[in-house]
Design an enzyme around this catalytic site. Sequence first.
Site, PDB file in Angstrom:
ATOM      1  N   GLU A   1      58.781  25.528  30.983  1.00  0.00           N
ATOM      2  CA  GLU A   1      57.606  25.891  30.181  1.00  0.00           C
ATOM      3  C   GLU A   1      56.838  27.034  30.841  1.00  0.00           C
ATOM      4  OE1 GLU A   1      53.217  24.094  29.077  1.00  0.00           O
ATOM      5  OE2 GLU A   1      54.714  22.766  29.968  1.00  0.00           O
TER       6      GLU A   1
ATOM      7  N   ASP B   1      56.534  30.693  28.996  1.00  0.00           N
ATOM      8  CA  ASP B   1      55.219  31.230  28.666  1.00  0.00           C
ATOM      9  C   ASP B   1      55.112  32.684  29.122  1.00  0.00           C
ATOM     10  OD1 ASP B   1      52.332  31.085  27.976  1.00  0.00           O
ATOM     11  OD2 ASP B   1      52.084  31.230  30.143  1.00  0.00           O
TER      12      ASP B   1
ATOM     13  N   ASP C   1      54.389  23.570  23.872  1.00  0.00           N
ATOM     14  CA  ASP C   1      54.963  23.536  25.225  1.00  0.00           C
ATOM     15  C   ASP C   1      56.487  23.508  25.178  1.00  0.00           C
ATOM     16  OD1 ASP C   1      52.392  23.487  26.183  1.00  0.00           O
ATOM     17  OD2 ASP C   1      52.402  21.363  26.737  1.00  0.00           O
TER      18      ASP C   1
ATOM     19  N   GLU D   1      57.902  26.938  24.466  1.00  0.00           N
ATOM     20  CA  GLU D   1      57.907  27.770  25.668  1.00  0.00           C
ATOM     21  C   GLU D   1      59.013  27.344  26.627  1.00  0.00           C
ATOM     22  OE1 GLU D   1      53.147  28.914  25.733  1.00  0.00           O
ATOM     23  OE2 GLU D   1      53.904  27.349  27.062  1.00  0.00           O
TER      24      GLU D   1
END
Length: 217
Positions: free
Chosen positions: A38, A42, A106, A109
């Site tokens: 994650e 991101d 989440d 990502e």
Amino acid sequence: MTISLANLNYKFKDERLLNAAMHHSSIKKHAISFERLEFLGDRVLGLVVAEYIYKNFNGAEGMMAKMHAAFVCADACKDIALNLGVSSIIATAGDMLKSNKTVLADAMEALLGAIFIDSDYKTVKNVILELWQDIFNNYDEEIQEPKTKLQEICQAKTGKTPVYQLSSVTGPDHDLEFTITLSALGDTIEASGHSKKEAETKAAKMMLKKIKGLTND
């Protein structure tokens, strides 16, 4: 167990990465792997979107920053995750989490992080640009700060400000849903979100779209 996302235009070479991305950190034994992916996803998403904005728009830094925030926000990631069918395959500590906006964002990502590790920047960039194309195309600068824009319109037309009222709060403590009633320009709209701010923002966006539609008639 083999898992797959039918709407994802990418085939993993290492299925373990997809498996890690689809086991949410609420399942404690998978937390570190998920959170690492994650974190990476991101950053990759942020870079790809920043590059896209730089190459396709000529605005100043402030405008670019607003666009970037709109394109990488939790709502955008959640919508992409739903379109891919992430909610049907993600493993969580409880089924109610599968529809949670933050969990889905989440997971999206983490999925991007997994694709980057499984391939390279160019590949994950192409995946992101394909998945995010509708969001890019449908960007409307006017409704990125909808409450401010709506207030300006209402004050100009009537001298009054929009009224937001909390109608109800439902759901379990970990996944509350707030419903807001917005009254403006003689019309009323209701919207819900996981916070009062989110619900108010949604209601303002809906009202602006309605006003815009009436104006275009």
